[in-house]
Design an enzyme around this catalytic site. Structure first.
Site, short mmCIF file in Angstrom:
data_model
loop_
_atom_site.label_atom_id
_atom_site.label_comp_id
_atom_site.label_asym_id
_atom_site.label_seq_id
_atom_site.Cartn_x
_atom_site.Cartn_y
_atom_site.Cartn_z
N GLN A 7 -4.27 -1.56 9.81
CA GLN A 7 -4.15 -2.86 9.15
C GLN A 7 -4.72 -3.95 10.06
O GLN A 7 -4.35 -4.05 11.23
CB GLN A 7 -2.67 -3.15 8.82
CG GLN A 7 -2.45 -4.45 8.07
CD GLN A 7 -3.11 -4.47 6.69
OE1 GLN A 7 -3.02 -3.51 5.93
NE2 GLN A 7 -3.79 -5.56 6.38
N ASP B 65 -10.82 2.83 4.25
CA ASP B 65 -11.05 1.39 4.08
C ASP B 65 -12.53 1.08 3.89
O ASP B 65 -12.89 0.00 3.44
CB ASP B 65 -10.54 0.62 5.31
CG ASP B 65 -9.23 -0.12 5.04
OD1 ASP B 65 -8.92 -0.35 3.85
OD2 ASP B 65 -8.54 -0.46 6.01
N LYS C 225 0.84 -1.20 0.00
CA LYS C 225 0.00 0.00 0.00
C LYS C 225 0.88 1.25 0.00
O LYS C 225 0.63 2.21 -0.74
CB LYS C 225 -0.92 -0.01 1.23
CG LYS C 225 -2.01 -1.06 1.14
CD LYS C 225 -2.74 -1.29 2.46
CE LYS C 225 -3.68 -2.50 2.34
NZ LYS C 225 -4.36 -2.84 3.59
#
Ligand code: NAD
Length: 310
Positions: free
Chosen positions: A96, A119, A52
């Site tokens: 994460q 997200d 990412k």
């Protein structure tokens, strides 16, 4: 033989689009910035985060890399998130997952400012998605919609069968595919569905998101169907090393002892399907590209007067 859907190429185009929009924002003095929080050292999470951050840098955006030890107390993580919520130079916050067991994932996700929820996991984002209101779409379902569109797979009137009902893939994807502009009829299968084949064989579009390597075999697939493989399963390879299915050099310079497999038995299903996504190189790169676009969306929304007027 199925047409192989090249997720890497579509993702490259979407990253390019993100880079152009990032450049336009920069002209207005705004540098899109994502705070990336990783707690602990789970090897898969480390590699996802690295991917990412590399993509962000490649598109001219910034990441603020925050690495915390696995025993970080939940309170500390919550106060870090509160600080990032209040920081106007941070447009998106990504924690994460999975988090270590002593930290409540729901509490952490809910603590993120919904305006920075790139997200798309926050309950506000999930609610907006269900209600059909604007908001952040979760990256993997959004990436799958783009792949279907780019590959020219007809969705109107199609029967889409999703295997997996997770909050981040299966369920949001079901809602998106049934949206009026996409107009698929959706069936969601899960561990309580019994014999899967009786559903999957009806699918014009079959999406496998169960996390079970090789679960979908050719006999479960209708001739000509579009098969989208979301699964990323690290399966052990002995002995580790290139030439035996383990990752090739340079990825395998460290002698990785696993290879990535999807939920679909690729060799068998590719002979029968109309379209298929490979693993790796299918859905995975799209997930990252959609994260970049979500960050751009967050940064544009933060522009006084709106970025659309730029
Ligand atoms: P999950 O692991 O939280 O849950 C799996 C789901 O599949 C559950 O809803 C379960 O009911 C269903 N399931 C499991 N075994 C089944 C079976 N035998 N028959 C029917 N249903 C079954 O789901 P997730 O987090 O969406 O992850 C699924 C897979 O997708 C994993 O391999 C994950 O690594 C991968 N994934 C990939 C990406 C990407 O970007 N490529 C993103 C997210 C998840």
């Amino acid at each position: 033989m199925a047409v192989v859907i090249d997720g890497r190429e579509t993702a490259r185009k979407k990253r390019e689009e993100a880079a152009l929009r990032a450049a336009a924002l920069k002209k207005r003095g705004i540098l899109p910035r994502l705070a990336v929080i990783l707690v602990g050292e789970d090897p898969a999470s480390l590699s996802y985060v690295a991917g990412k951050e590399k993509a962000l840098a490649g598109a001219g955006m910034e990441s603020r890399d925050i690495r915390l030890p696995a025993d970080t107390p939940e309170e500390e993580l919550l106060s870090l998130i509160a600080g990032l919520n209040a920081d106007p130079s941070v447009h998106g916050i990504l924690v994460q997952l999975p988090l270590p067991g002593h930290i409540g994932e729901d509490r952490i996700i809910t603590a993120i400012d919904p305006a920075k929820d790139v997200d798309g996991f926050h309950p506000v984002s999930a609610g907006n998605l269900v209600l059909g209101r604007p908001g952040f779409l979760p990256c993997t379902p959004r990436g799958i919609l783009v792949l279907l569109e780019e590959a020219g797979i007809p969705t109107r009137g199609a029967h889409a069968v999703i295997v997996g009902r997770s909050a981040i893939v299966g369920r949001p994807l079901a809602i998106l595919l049934a949206r009026r502009d996409i107009n698929a009829t959706v069936t969601v299968c899960h561990t309580g569905s019994g014999e899967l084949g009786r559903y999957t064989r009806q699918a014009d579009i079959l999406i496998a998101a169960a996390g079970k390597p090789g679960l979908i075999t050719a006999d479960m697939v209708k001739e000509g169907a579009a098969v989208i493989d979301v699964g990323v399963n690290r399966t052990p390879v002995f002995p580790p090393g290139p030439g035996n299915g383990a990752p090739p050099a340079p990825e395998n310079a460290a002698g990785k002892s696993y290879r990535l497999r999807g939920d679909v038995d690729y060799e068998g299903v590719a002979k029968k399907a109309g379209w298929i996504t490979p693993v790796p190189g299918g859905v995975g790169p799209m997930t990252i590209a959609m994260l970049l676009l979500n960050l751009i969306q967050a940064a544009e929304a933060a522009v006084p007067g709106g970025a659309a007027k730029a």
